[in-house]
Design an enzyme around this catalytic site. Structure first.
Site, PDB file in Angstrom:
ATOM      1  N   GLY A  38     -10.811  10.040 -17.642  1.00 19.75           N
ATOM      2  CA  GLY A  38      -9.676  10.749 -18.240  1.00 19.75           C
ATOM      3  C   GLY A  38     -10.005  12.074 -18.887  1.00 19.75           C
ATOM      4  O   GLY A  38      -9.159  12.963 -18.931  1.00 19.75           O
TER       5      GLY A  38
ATOM      6  N   ASP B 201      -5.388   5.535 -27.975  1.00 22.70           N
ATOM      7  CA  ASP B 201      -4.240   4.636 -27.886  1.00 22.70           C
ATOM      8  C   ASP B 201      -4.484   3.452 -28.817  1.00 22.70           C
ATOM      9  O   ASP B 201      -4.228   3.530 -30.013  1.00 22.70           O
ATOM     10  CB  ASP B 201      -4.070   4.229 -26.416  1.00 22.70           C
ATOM     11  CG  ASP B 201      -2.802   3.446 -26.179  1.00 22.70           C
ATOM     12  OD1 ASP B 201      -1.966   3.380 -27.086  1.00 22.70           O
ATOM     13  OD2 ASP B 201      -2.634   2.893 -25.078  1.00 22.70           O
TER      14      ASP B 201
ATOM     15  N   LYS C   1      -1.902   8.867 -30.109  1.00 22.06           N
ATOM     16  CA  LYS C   1      -0.570   8.233 -30.146  1.00 22.06           C
ATOM     17  C   LYS C   1      -0.288   7.734 -31.553  1.00 22.06           C
ATOM     18  O   LYS C   1      -1.134   7.099 -32.173  1.00 22.06           O
ATOM     19  CB  LYS C   1      -0.518   7.074 -29.151  1.00 22.06           C
ATOM     20  CG  LYS C   1      -0.570   7.533 -27.714  1.00 22.06           C
ATOM     21  CD  LYS C   1      -0.231   6.412 -26.773  1.00 22.06           C
ATOM     22  CE  LYS C   1      -0.501   6.849 -25.337  1.00 22.06           C
ATOM     23  NZ  LYS C   1      -0.295   5.782 -24.362  1.00 22.06           N
TER      24      LYS C   1
ATOM     25  N   ASP D 294      -4.202   9.480 -16.053  1.00 26.63           N
ATOM     26  CA  ASP D 294      -3.696   8.931 -14.791  1.00 26.63           C
ATOM     27  C   ASP D 294      -2.755   7.756 -15.010  1.00 26.63           C
ATOM     28  O   ASP D 294      -2.712   7.143 -16.074  1.00 26.63           O
ATOM     29  CB  ASP D 294      -4.863   8.409 -13.947  1.00 26.63           C
ATOM     30  CG  ASP D 294      -5.428   7.099 -14.510  1.00 26.63           C
ATOM     31  OD1 ASP D 294      -5.818   7.088 -15.686  1.00 26.63           O
ATOM     32  OD2 ASP D 294      -5.442   6.087 -13.786  1.00 26.63           O
TER      33      ASP D 294
ATOM     34  N   ARG E 119      -3.775  12.889 -12.204  1.00 31.74           N
ATOM     35  CA  ARG E 119      -4.809  13.537 -13.029  1.00 31.74           C
ATOM     36  C   ARG E 119      -4.795  15.043 -12.834  1.00 31.74           C
ATOM     37  O   ARG E 119      -5.141  15.803 -13.731  1.00 31.74           O
ATOM     38  CB  ARG E 119      -6.198  13.007 -12.652  1.00 31.74           C
ATOM     39  CG  ARG E 119      -6.453  11.563 -13.066  1.00 31.74           C
ATOM     40  CD  ARG E 119      -7.946  11.268 -13.040  1.00 31.74           C
ATOM     41  NE  ARG E 119      -8.248   9.845 -12.985  1.00 31.74           N
ATOM     42  CZ  ARG E 119      -8.339   9.049 -14.048  1.00 31.74           C
ATOM     43  NH1 ARG E 119      -8.116   9.533 -15.236  1.00 31.74           N
ATOM     44  NH2 ARG E 119      -8.632   7.775 -13.910  1.00 31.74           N
TER      45      ARG E 119
HETATM   46  P1  IMP Z   1      -7.582   2.855 -25.982  1.00 26.21           P
HETATM   47  O1  IMP Z   1      -8.893   2.182 -25.781  1.00 26.21           O
HETATM   48  O2  IMP Z   1      -6.440   1.891 -25.995  1.00 26.21           O
HETATM   49  O3  IMP Z   1      -7.538   3.811 -27.154  1.00 26.21           O
HETATM   50  O4  IMP Z   1      -7.270   3.678 -24.684  1.00 26.21           O
HETATM   51  C1  IMP Z   1      -7.977   4.774 -24.342  1.00 26.21           C
HETATM   52  C2  IMP Z   1      -8.004   4.948 -22.855  1.00 26.21           C
HETATM   53  O5  IMP Z   1      -6.881   4.392 -22.188  1.00 26.21           O
HETATM   54  C3  IMP Z   1      -7.967   6.444 -22.583  1.00 26.21           C
HETATM   55  O6  IMP Z   1      -9.263   6.941 -22.469  1.00 26.21           O
HETATM   56  C4  IMP Z   1      -7.168   6.541 -21.322  1.00 26.21           C
HETATM   57  O7  IMP Z   1      -8.033   6.517 -20.199  1.00 26.21           O
HETATM   58  C5  IMP Z   1      -6.290   5.297 -21.298  1.00 26.21           C
HETATM   59  N1  IMP Z   1      -4.911   5.615 -21.776  1.00 26.21           N
HETATM   60  C6  IMP Z   1      -4.377   5.321 -22.971  1.00 26.21           C
HETATM   61  N2  IMP Z   1      -3.117   5.767 -23.072  1.00 26.21           N
HETATM   62  C7  IMP Z   1      -2.842   6.357 -21.887  1.00 26.21           C
HETATM   63  C8  IMP Z   1      -1.688   7.027 -21.367  1.00 26.21           C
HETATM   64  O8  IMP Z   1      -0.639   7.193 -22.008  1.00 26.21           O
HETATM   65  N3  IMP Z   1      -1.805   7.509 -20.104  1.00 26.21           N
HETATM   66  C9  IMP Z   1      -2.931   7.384 -19.348  1.00 26.21           C
HETATM   67  N4  IMP Z   1      -4.032   6.765 -19.796  1.00 26.21           N
HETATM   68  C10 IMP Z   1      -3.990   6.265 -21.060  1.00 26.21           C
HETATM   69 MG    MG Z   2      -7.140   5.940 -17.493  1.00 27.13          MG
END
Ligand code: IMP
Ligand code: MG
Length: 217
Positions: A79, A138, A166, A194, A200
Site C-alpha cells: 500500500g 485503520d 481513520k 487497493d 492502486r
Molecule cells: P490496520 O492494520 O487495520 O491499521 O490496516 C492497515 C492496512 O490495511 C493498510 O496498510 C492497508 O493496506 C489496509 N487498509 C486499511 N484501510 C484501508 C482502506 O480503506 N483501503 C485500502 N486498504 C486499507
Molecule cells: Mg491493502
C-alpha cells in the site's frame, strides 16, 4: 550541412504526426481506463495536487527533524509504494530504504487481527533511526505489530508516518508521528491503496462505492 532529421539516424523514425497517431489511441484508452476506475468511486477525497502539496509539508518536517542523522525508512508494502516514491524524493537526506510485506485484509474490506509477514527476514535496524511508512492507519494492528517487531532489533528510535488516519476507536493504541490527512472510517482506494489489488494506480484517493464492495466481495 545536412539537417539532423535528414540523417540516417532520424530518417527511419516516424514523423511527429505519425508518432502522435501511435500514441493517441493508447493515451485515449489510458484516460478512459482511469475514468472508468474513477467512476467506481463514490467521491474523491484528495486529488493528486492536494496529496503532493501535503507531501511537501510532511517531507519538510521530516527533513528538519532528521537533519544530521541517517534515516532508515521501512516501507510497508504494497500500500505505501506510491507514497514512498513521492515522499522520499522530497527528503534531501542520506537514507536507507527497506520494505516489509504484510497482509491484514486477506482480500476483504475489514481488517483481521492476524498479520501475515510475507518475508522471512526483517530489515536490520540495530542502531538506526527508523521511520516506518504506511498508507493508512485503520485498526492499528499493522503499525503496532511492525513497530513491536522492529523494536526488538535494537534501533536508536522508531517513528511512524502514515498518509491517512481513520477517525475511529482502536484496540491498539498507535499515535503516528507524521500524518498526511485524517479521514472518516470509510474504505478508500487509490494512490497505492487497493481493493482486491485494484485501484492502486489511481492518482487520487477516493471512497469506493459501497455497491461495488458488496458486488465484488
Ligand atoms: P490496520 O492494520 O487495520 O491499521 O490496516 C492497515 C492496512 O490495511 C493498510 O496498510 C492497508 O493496506 C489496509 N487498509 C486499511 N484501510 C484501508 C482502506 O480503506 N483501503 C485500502 N486498504 C486499507
Ligand atoms: Mg491493502
Amino acid at each position: 550541412m545536412q539537417p539532423p532529421w535528414e540523417s540516417g539516424r532520424f530518417r527511419n523514425r516516424p514523423s511527429l504526426t505519425e508518432a502522435r497517431r501511435d500514441i493517441f489511441p493508447s493515451l485515449t484508452k489510458m484516460i478512459a481506463d482511469i475514468r472508468a476506475m474513477q467512476a467506481d468511486l463514490d467521491r474523491i477525497l484528495f486529488d493528486e495536487a492536494t496529496i503532493h502539496r501535503r507531501l511537501d509539508e510532511l517531507a519538510a518536517r521530516i527533513s528538519h527533524d532528521y537533519r544530521g542523522r541517517e534515516l532508515t525508512v521501512v516501507a510497508i508494502l504494497n500500500g505505501s509504494i506510491i507514497l514512498v516514491a513521492d515522499l522520499l524524493r522530497r527528503i534531501p537526506l542520506p537514507l536507507k530504504l527497506d520494505c516489509v510485506s504484510v497482509a491484514s485484509y486477506h482480500g476483504g474490506v475489514t481488517p483481521s487481527d492476524e498479520l501475515i509477514f510475507r518475508q522471512v527476514s526483517l530489515p536490520d535496524v540495530a542502531g538506526r533511526h527508523v521511520l516506518i511508512l504506511d498508507d493508512v492507519l485503520d485498526s492499528g494492528a499493522t503499525l503496532a505489530s511492525i513497530r513491536e517487531k522492529l523494536e526488538t532489533a535494537g534501533p536508536l528510535n522508531v517513528r511512524t508516518c502514515v498518509l491517512l488516519v481513520k477517525k475511529k476507536a482502536r484496540a491498539r493504541v498507535v499515535d503516528p508521528d507524521y500524518v498526511g490527512f485524517e479521514i472518516a472510517d470509510e474504505f478508500v482506494v487509490g494512490y497505492g491503496l487497493d481493493y482486491l489489488e485494484r485501484y492502486r494506480n489511481l492518482p487520487c484517493i477516493g471512497v469506493l462505492r459501497k455497491d461495488l464492495i458488496a458486488r465484488m466481495a
